[in-house]
Motif scaffolding. Structure first.
Motif, mmCIF file in Angstrom:
data_model
loop_
_atom_site.group_PDB
_atom_site.id
_atom_site.type_symbol
_atom_site.label_atom_id
_atom_site.label_comp_id
_atom_site.label_asym_id
_atom_site.label_seq_id
_atom_site.Cartn_x
_atom_site.Cartn_y
_atom_site.Cartn_z
ATOM 1 N N ILE A 36 0.565 -1.116 0.014
ATOM 2 C CA ILE A 36 -0.117 0.055 0.169
ATOM 3 C C ILE A 36 0.866 1.213 -0.078
ATOM 4 N N ASP A 37 1.936 1.200 1.092
ATOM 5 C CA ASP A 37 2.824 2.681 0.618
ATOM 6 C C ASP A 37 3.300 2.595 -0.493
ATOM 7 N N SER A 38 3.805 1.643 -1.277
ATOM 8 C CA SER A 38 4.397 1.848 -2.734
ATOM 9 C C SER A 38 3.378 2.418 -3.795
ATOM 10 N N ILE A 39 2.134 2.034 -3.405
ATOM 11 C CA ILE A 39 1.172 2.442 -4.333
ATOM 12 C C ILE A 39 0.724 4.065 -4.026
ATOM 13 N N HIS A 40 0.930 4.433 -2.883
ATOM 14 C CA HIS A 40 0.741 5.953 -2.353
ATOM 15 C C HIS A 40 2.110 6.682 -3.108
ATOM 16 N N ARG A 41 3.427 5.966 -2.822
ATOM 17 C CA ARG A 41 4.512 6.435 -3.335
ATOM 18 C C ARG A 41 4.725 6.679 -4.859
ATOM 19 N N LEU A 42 4.210 5.728 -5.309
ATOM 20 C CA LEU A 42 4.301 5.654 -6.984
ATOM 21 C C LEU A 42 3.284 6.142 -7.582
ATOM 22 N N LYS A 43 2.108 6.508 -6.827
ATOM 23 C CA LYS A 43 1.094 7.318 -7.185
ATOM 24 C C LYS A 43 0.211 6.416 -8.410
#
Lengths: 731, 156
Positions: free
Chosen positions: A171-178
């Motif tokens: 989930i963090d990656s999805i936020h970070r990578l938009k």
């Protein structure tokens, strides 16, 4: 909100949520049947899935669970595309906002046996889109191609490097990578299904064997008061005055006050409230319905049925053919008022503050409750919060158009600083409820030279469900309530995209909306078919008998151009050993119906004693519900639908005399019990068509099938229901 | 007044004529036992009193004083669900589930008296329990399965 703004806005707006969790949007047009198109068409743009960093996967369910299996089929659909165990998904009731309205009804409503069909694409799409975003994130994090990744049991795997990561950790990656939801996504081919189509146990089944399932009646809020309402003896009656002196002296009683529904006693416990209610001395204005009686309904409706009604369908020249026929067969069928008698009595908790209201209510119809309460309190609709617990049965009763059992709790809670919970006693439920309206159908028919039905003329009379309601435009056609004639018309009608499946050359059907007096009419499992099924299928049996044609053979001939029903009937003939003779005192009958697209047919075998006592030895049911999402759930719904329809036909009867309902509890409003329950054999035909409903379908044919079997066994035709009123007792 | 509910002694403040059902639900927060009719017509409120299935909606709490009351919540112990509950789950009996506490309590009592009931004996024993969802065919199956589970586990 316009469709276009819904389509453009939601996924972006709801993409990033507070708390780090993500909501995955399902952007997907609804393609289920033509009901959606007829109702205006369009796209549903809801967010159904939330995955949080701690790896909790939550489904926001915009359909309610009352035994229908909604939570099971919806989690199955999501689980299939998301590659998780359906039981690992947390179910949360979706908020009552237009974003979550049913695309079919354009309201927050679970009804009409359409949950499976109408969530089939949105739920799978929501799962597939969520999965695509997770794959995208893992591929970018690991610098590998998306095609090298696979998913299983809530993890993304890269087999070549033996790497794996949980959905929550991405989930963090999805936020970070938009990472945004993909515009389109491909769904699994049925050949790849691991969950869908497999017999799957009820999602919330475990909580229903250890007593932990929370129904509305089980909820308790801090400081909550319990209310019991004394209701008028006649529908529409009002309180003139009341004396609460004795009641107020009873233990635990806090307050007594008059509300629209009657006089409510508020106490520290429900029993205290109920007991004190018995001490009230109330003077009632019995109102306009004081003179109403069921027998008057029957005689008024029979007279109306002799008059021309509003013409719904006129194929060929039925009147001409009948006036020229050598022999005209005529019958009048009469079906009584029926109560739903959900085993969990109606109840609602309400808390009212200055500009807001919260209810905890087992309801099928959240948006309407919200709307009625907002109008009643004069507050904005979005200030009404609806919490939805599980429901102990519904069968249509909890989709109240008047929001009767919710708005009265709100009224009882007005002026109180604590929440108020109202519970209906069983007596209130039977006497003060809403009912399947009483119906009379006048039937006339004639035969051609071969003995097949040639002309059909039907006039239906009863109170409309939809007349004057906000559903009037969608469900009334030229003043005709399409439910009053559901399953009586050969051609599709209004938003119902199906006909009877039969072809009779001259076919004329008319309808009268009887005056809206005495009761509040309400949908009852399978709705119009509860009476039209009896009138149509029993009269067809009469024509078969007059033409000396086997009733199943007759239907096979009538459906020769309707491939799906014809297949159902052919399988029924084989599976029920229809052509094998039965012994003396036994009989066989059948009926076939299409409700909400799914063709279904049943054959029953009965044994009748000389005194009219009868047993149902066997029910064989064949149905085509498109792709069978959960065969185990379907079998349960079919058994349950048969039980419900059978109980209603065998002994269901609400009788009104001088405005008052004569029945009060299960001793005088009997329902089917275990010894009376027949063995049921369910045959689900394999199909690749989109799934259609099963919740109400099996209720439709059972009553006429049993009545036809009684005729087959005894030569006596029942034309007024229930069967018990005509000397036939189901034992 | 003192009651023993699921093996634990509890003090009761409700009036003596309060039906046991409402004491369990409103005072003790044991809401697995359900109200359905209030006149012993539907069986949703069935609990065991001194080992016998009774309708708690028509049993004043005073009648339970000093006797052991067993409710659906007491059917699950440290070892997990009872054989009857497991059979119910395995057979996927419940639909709305509202009546099932009462059904399970009656089935449990039946199997203690009659470890291998026939269909007809099951029908007779359970005729007082209404299921509006019509799960009767699966209840029959589940009682047979529970009988098997109990018999098998007794051998271990």
């Amino acid at each position: 909100m316009s469709h276009s703004s819904m389509t453009a806005g939601l996924s972006r707006r709801q993409f990033v949520q507070a708390g780090g969790a993500l909501l995955f949007a399902a952007e997907c047009p609804i393609t289920f049947a033509s009901k959606a198109n007829a109702a205006g068409g369009g796209a549903m743009m809801n967010s159904f899935v939330r995955i949080d960093p701690s790896n909790v996967i939550t489904m926001l369910a915009n359909h309610s669970e009352f035994g229908n299996g909604a939570y099971t089929v919806m989690t199955m659909m999501l689980a299939e595309e998301l590659d998780v165990d359906y039981r690992a998904i947390q179910v949360e009731a979706a908020p009552t906002s237009p974003d979550y309205y049913s695309p079919l009804f354009r309201e927050y409503l679970t009804a009409g046996s359409v949950t499976t069909g109408s969530t089939w694409l949105p739920m799978r799409t929501a799962g597939a889109k969520a999965r695509a975003m997770l794959i995208d994130a893992a591929a970018q994090d690991w610098g590998v191609a998306q095609a090298e990744l696979s998913t299983e049991a809530g993890m993304v795997h890269h087999l070549a490097t033996k790497r794996q990561i949980s959905y929550g950790q991405l989930i963090d990656s999805i936020h970070r990578l938009k990472i945004m939801p993909p515009e389109t996504v491909s769904l699994k081919d049925p050949s790849e299904f691991k969950v869908l189509g497999k017999p799957t146990k009820r999602y919330e089944g475990a909580a229903k064997v250890d007593g932990s399932a929370q129904f509305g009646i089980d909820l308790k809020l801090p400081g909550m008061l319990h209310g019991a309402i004394a209701r008028p003896p006649v529908h529409g009656g009002r309180v003139v005055s009341f004396d609460a002196t004795a009641a107020l002296k009873m233990p635990g009683v806090v307050k007594v006050k008059a509300i629209g529904a009657g006089v409510v006693v508020l106490a520290k416990s429900y029993w205290q409230a109920q007991k004190a209610r018995g001490e009230l001395n109330i003077t009632w204005d019995r109102g306009d319905n004081d003179g109403v009686s069921s027998e008057q309904f029957y005689s008024d409706y029979r007279a109306l049925a002799e008059q021309p009604g509003i013409l719904a369908e006129d194929i060929g020249d039925a009147l001409g053919a009948l006036s020229g026929a050598d022999r005209v067969i005529e019958s009048v069928y009469e079906m009584p008022l029926l109560a739903h008698a959900t085993l969990e009595p109606l109840n609602c908790i309400a808390q009212v503050s200055e500009n807001a209201c919260t209810i905890w209510s087992g309801t099928q119809y959240q948006s309407n409750d919200q709307e009625v309460i907002s109008r009643f309190l004069g507050i904005p609709q979005e200030h009404v919060t609806v919490h939805r617990p599980l429901m102990g049965g519904s069968f249509g009763r909890r989709s109240s158009k008047t929001a009767d059992f919710t708005v009265e709790a709100v009224e009882a809670a007005m002026g109180e600083s604590v929440p108020v919970k109202i519970i209906w006693s069983r007596e209130e439920d039977i006497r003060s409820g809403h009912y399947r309206p009483l119906f009379v159908h006048k039937m006339r028919g004639s035969l051609d030279a071969s003995g097949m039905p040639d002309a059909w003329h039907q006039v239906a009379v009863g109170q409309s469900l939809m007349q004057g309601s906000k559903h009037d435009p969608a469900y009334m056609v030229r003043g005709i309530d399409i439910y009053s004639l559901d399953g009586c018309l050969q051609e599709p009608f209004g938003v119902f995209p199906y006909g009877t499946s039969y072809q009779i050359p001259h076919h004329r059907v008319e309808s009268h909306n009887a005056p809206r007096v005495g009761i509040v009419p309400q949908e009852w499992r399978s709705v119009g078919h509860t009476h039209t099924g009896i009138a149509y299928e029993c009269f067809l049996d009469e024509l078969a008998d007059a033409g000396e044609i086997d009733p199943l053979e007759l239907r096979l001939r009538l459906t020769k151009d309707h491939a799906r029903m014809n297949r159902v009937l052919r399988v029924l003939r084989e599976k029920s050993q229809w052509d094998e003779p039965l012994g003396a005192g036994r009989g066989r009958g059948m009926a076939s119906r299409i409700y909400s697209v799914s063709p279904i047919a049943q054959a029953v075998e009965i044994s009748v004693a000389d005194n009219g006592d009868f047993t149902i030895d066997r029910v064989v049911c064949v149905l085509d519900c498109g792709f069978a999402v959960n065969p185990l759930g379907i079998e349960g719904q079919v058994e349950g639908g048969i039980a419900f329809g059978l109980g209603g036909a065998a002994f269901g009867n609400i009788d009104i005399v001088n405005g008052e309902v004569q029945q009060s509890n299960f001793h005088d409003y009997p329902v089917i019990r275990m010894p009376q329950m027949p063995k049921v054999e369910v045959h689900i035909l394999p199909s690749d068509e989109p799934p259609t409903g099963v919740g109400e379908q099996a209720t439709a044919p059972i009553a006429p099938a049993v009545a036809n079997a009684l005729f087959n066994a005894t030569g006596r035709r029942v034309r007024r229901f229930p069967l018990s009123s005509q000397g036939f007792k189901l034992v | 007044m003192k009651l023993t509910v699921n093996g634990t002694e509890v003090n009761i403040e409700s009036e003596a004529d309060t039906p046991l059902l409402w004491v369990l639900r409103d005072e003790l927060d044991l809401v697995g036992t359900k109200y359905g009719c209030g006149m012993a017509q539907c069986g949703a409120c069935t609990v065991h009193l001194a080992g016998q299935p009774i309708r708690s909606c028509v049993t004043p709490v005073s009648a339970a004083e000093g006797k052991a009351v067993e409710t659906i919540e007491g059917q699950t112990d440290a070892a997990g669900l009872s054989a009857v509950q497991r059979a119910w789950l395995e057979t996927d009996v419940a639909q709305c589930g509202y009546c099932q506490s009462g059904q399970i309590m009656v089935a449990t009592a039946l199997l203690k008296k009659n470890p291998a009931p026939t269909d007809q004996q099951i029908d007779t024993a359970m005729a007082g329990n209404v299921c509006r969802c019509g799960t009767y065919p699966r209840i029959r199956k589940a009682v047979h399965l529970a009988a098997k589970l109990i018999a098998t586990e007794a051998l271990v």
